[in-house]
Design an enzyme around this catalytic site. Structure first.
Site, short mmCIF file in Angstrom:
data_model
loop_
_atom_site.label_atom_id
_atom_site.label_comp_id
_atom_site.label_asym_id
_atom_site.label_seq_id
_atom_site.Cartn_x
_atom_site.Cartn_y
_atom_site.Cartn_z
N ASP A 149 26.91 -106.69 -14.65
CA ASP A 149 27.87 -108.20 -14.86
C ASP A 149 28.14 -108.46 -16.18
O ASP A 149 27.49 -109.50 -16.53
CB ASP A 149 26.71 -109.01 -14.11
N ASN A 381 17.22 -102.05 -16.57
CA ASN A 381 17.33 -103.27 -15.76
C ASN A 381 17.83 -103.04 -14.30
O ASN A 381 18.94 -102.25 -14.37
CB ASN A 381 18.44 -104.03 -16.58
N GLU A 382 17.17 -103.33 -13.40
CA GLU A 382 17.65 -103.41 -11.99
C GLU A 382 17.94 -101.87 -11.68
O GLU A 382 19.27 -101.86 -11.02
CB GLU A 382 18.49 -104.40 -11.49
N ASN A 434 13.57 -110.00 -11.82
CA ASN A 434 14.58 -110.88 -12.20
C ASN A 434 14.69 -111.76 -10.85
O ASN A 434 14.83 -111.01 -9.67
CB ASN A 434 15.85 -110.20 -12.44
N TYR A 440 21.25 -117.10 -5.58
CA TYR A 440 21.92 -116.18 -4.61
C TYR A 440 21.36 -116.22 -3.25
O TYR A 440 22.08 -115.77 -2.20
CB TYR A 440 21.75 -114.72 -5.22
N GLU A 472 14.24 -112.86 -15.54
CA GLU A 472 15.47 -113.53 -15.80
C GLU A 472 15.31 -114.47 -14.33
O GLU A 472 14.42 -114.28 -13.29
CB GLU A 472 16.50 -112.59 -15.26
N TRP A 517 17.68 -116.77 -17.89
CA TRP A 517 19.12 -116.32 -17.76
C TRP A 517 20.22 -117.20 -17.94
O TRP A 517 20.33 -117.82 -16.94
CB TRP A 517 19.35 -115.18 -16.49
N LYS A 537 25.81 -118.75 -16.45
CA LYS A 537 24.27 -119.31 -16.44
C LYS A 537 23.83 -119.66 -17.89
O LYS A 537 22.64 -119.80 -18.16
CB LYS A 537 23.48 -117.84 -15.91
C1 BDP Z 1 20.94 -110.22 -12.94
C2 BDP Z 1 21.38 -109.03 -13.76
C3 BDP Z 1 22.30 -109.68 -14.79
C4 BDP Z 1 23.10 -110.74 -14.24
C5 BDP Z 1 22.38 -111.62 -13.38
C6 BDP Z 1 23.54 -112.78 -12.64
O1 BDP Z 1 20.26 -108.42 -14.30
O2 BDP Z 1 22.89 -108.73 -15.51
O3 BDP Z 1 23.86 -111.33 -14.95
O4 BDP Z 1 21.88 -111.13 -12.28
O5 BDP Z 1 23.88 -112.44 -11.54
O6 BDP Z 1 20.64 -109.54 -11.63
O7 BDP Z 1 23.68 -113.91 -13.10
#
Ligand code: BDP
Length: 562
Positions: A149, A381-382, A434, A440, A472, A517, A537
């Site tokens: 992202d 990451n993820e 995160n 979401y 995050e 984040w 964000k």
């Molecule tokens: C997380 C990711 C990050 C995204 C964030 C988002 O690690 O890179 O920018 O979500 O959706 O899952 O803002």
């Protein structure tokens, strides 16, 4: 790869400036672009072009370079490149965000032609990946197509340096130290003796070791002043290579005396528990894209100080080393992350990605290990996909490799929001998550989201018995958009959500990091969830103006325990 340094034995000459850029699919059209910088921001025609492209420039050999070893050092070229000098291939590198050096043969006194062929297109074989077949790995569904992202910026992102260095000189230096003043210096170089001098804060100590390709010197610093966020004391370490009684090479580093450990539920810095307050970030700014400069590095660290942060993670790739210099000097606790974002364990390309991440981890540890600010390695990451057995075996191996490269720092992998079942958590030293409940999931319902988050944290802690790092959490906010009662995308909603998450984190002493984040809004691919092609964000805007959440954090974090 020792970073370029000006001293009586080494002469770096920057090759930064205006270079020419052409694309393979339109070789007749030459663009003028600034190096370092992402090409995508420098002309409207270039935004979505990810390569292949050809950079060109010329340089003369400076006075005195003729009879010494000459190398070309690149701070970061994204993603892969082949370098040619005067028509001959000198070498290449795969993977952005990490430095490499090449030795061009037979340079001329004048008009050396330097060509860098760059390909920035993500694929199933790159780390990070992109352009994946439907249904494979993660996809933001945007344009350009990525498995991550943020905008897939390309180009020569960091300085290019022509450097004259002694032949058979110092090649690598690895410093290991602790808060009790023990310092070990491992040196790779041509044969000779190394003299190591350390000074600062009233101390002056030295040691000598013999080097046959590799040598180790140890020092004990009297009355040590530990490095910490409250007291970021640095010492100067000077390494000299001596041959036949004469110094032939030297290199200087600023080091800190500090220890990091995971002990039960806590993260210890110099033997005392510490909580990381701060952010995930991006190297992202108008016009320069993924490049940075000293003013921006200073500004971002000043903003983090202003809100009272003591920490950040180099999401989602290794940052310019000047960021770590700033963190060393100002006392920020940094989690240094590999470029493995969007990693997935399915075919196609799995073996190639795994090999690439091995290489990136090795290069990352070699580059960042001497920075006292770097207190933890983030391996990825993820990550998603594959079988739990395959992913588990992969993380077991990468964790072991990381400990082999550097046994002194803990590790993490940031787990993705939808899943508590992250196979990496069995292997890493801490559990990192995160989480975006109230955004979401449970959109518009902060209280429900945060209750869900709290329950999940408690379950993770009970299951793994390790400290939990909240790597995050956050919400998009359009700067200047307000709502009463708070609504999604308003500054109030973002500020309230951040506050509510911090209440949950602070009530749990085993939550060792509270990382919001993001520090700033940043550019993304175009897509239906990213208005204006921005992730909003940030608690600051992309041009570094504070939103309400930044003021709330400042009120909350200033005066908190260091
Ligand atoms: C997380 C990711 C990050 C995204 C964030 C988002 O690690 O890179 O920018 O979500 O959706 O899952 O803002």
């Amino acid at each position: 790869v020792l970073r370029p340094q000006a001293n009586p034995y080494r002469t770096p000459v920057p090759l930064d400036g205006l270079w020419t850029l052409t694309f393979d699919d339109d070789p007749g059209a030459a663009h003028l672009v600034g190096v370092p910088g992402s090409w995508n921001e420098q002309s409207a025609d270039l935004r979505d072009h990810l390569g292949p492209a050809v950079y060109e420039t010329e340089f003369d050999l400076p006075h005195g370079f003729g009879d010494r070893a000459v190398r070309l050092w690149f701070g970061s070229v994204h993603y892969s490149c082949v370098v040619e000098c005067n028509g001959a291939v000198v070498g290449g590198h795969t993977g952005g965000h990490l430095p490499f050096a090449l030795e061009p043969p037979a340079l001329r006194a004048e008009h050396n032609r330097l060509v860098v062929r760059v390909d920035g297109r993500p694929s199933a074989e790159t780390v990070p990946p992109g352009n994946l077949p439907p249904g494979v790995g993660l996809s933001t569904g945007g344009h350009p197509s990525t498995a991550f992202d943020f905008f897939p910026y390309c180009g020569i992102h960091r300085p290019v340096v022509l450097e004259s260095v002694p032949r058979d000189g110092l090649r690598a230096i690895a410093v290991t130290s602790d808060h009790r003043g023990q310092v070990r210096v491992d040196v790779d170089s041509g044969d000779g003796d190394v003299r190591v001098h350390l000074r600062g804060h009233g101390a002056r100590v030295a040691a000598i070791a013999t080097v046959a390709e590799h040598g180790t010197a140890t020092l004990a610093v009297p009355d040590p002043r530990p490095w910490s966020p409250a007291t970021p004391h640095l010492y100067e370490l000077r390494v000299e290579l001596v041959r036949g009684g004469a110094t032939v090479d030297a290199y200087r580093l600023q080091i800190g005396l500090r220890s990091v450990a995971v002990d039960g539920d806590r993260l210890l810095l110099n033997g005392a528990p510490v909580v990381l307050r701060g952010f995930g970030r991006h190297e992202d700014f108008p016009v320069i894209g993924r490049a940075t400069n000293d003013a921006l590095v200073a500004t971002d660290h000043a903003l983090m100080h202003w809100v009272g942060a003591n920490s950040y993670r180099t999401t989602h790739y290794p940052y310019d080393e000047r960021q770590l210099d700033a963190a060393d000097r100002l006392g920020f606790l940094v989690i240094s992350e590999t470029p493995a974002v969007g990693l997935f364990f399915d075919e196609p390309g799995r073996a190639a990605r795994e090999r690439q991440l091995d290489q990136q981890l090795e290069e990352l540890v070699a580059r960042d290990r001497n920075h006292p600010s770097v207190i933890m390695w983030s391996l990825a990451n993820e990550p998603v996909g594959g079988t739990a057995e395959h992913a588990g075996a992969f993380w077991a191996r990468l964790q072991a490799r990381c400990k082999e490269l550097d046994p002194t720092r803990p590790t993490m992998v940031a787990g993705i929001q939808w899943s508590g079942d992250e196979p990496a958590f069995d292997h890493t030293d801490v559990v990192a998550v995160n989480r975006y409940q109230g955004w979401y999931t449970q959109p518009g319902r902060i209280a429900d989201g945060v209750a869900n988050f709290a329950a999940e944290l408690d379950a993770l802690h009970a299951r793994y018995g390790k400290p939990v790092l909240v790597s995050e959490f956050g919400a998009d906010a359009i700067a200047g958009h307000h709502a009463l009662p708070p609504e999604m995308f308003s500054e109030e909603y973002q500020a309230d959500l951040v506050d509510a998450y911090l209440d949950v984190c602070e009530a749990r002493p085993w939550v060792i990091a509270h990382h919001v984040w993001n520090l700033c809004d940043f550019k993304t691919a175009q897509g239906i969830t990213r208005a204006g092609a921005y992730n909003l964000k940030g608690v600051f805007t992309r041009d570094r103006r504070p939103k309400l959440a930044a003021h709330r954090l400042r009120a909350r974090w200033h005066g908190a325990a260091p």
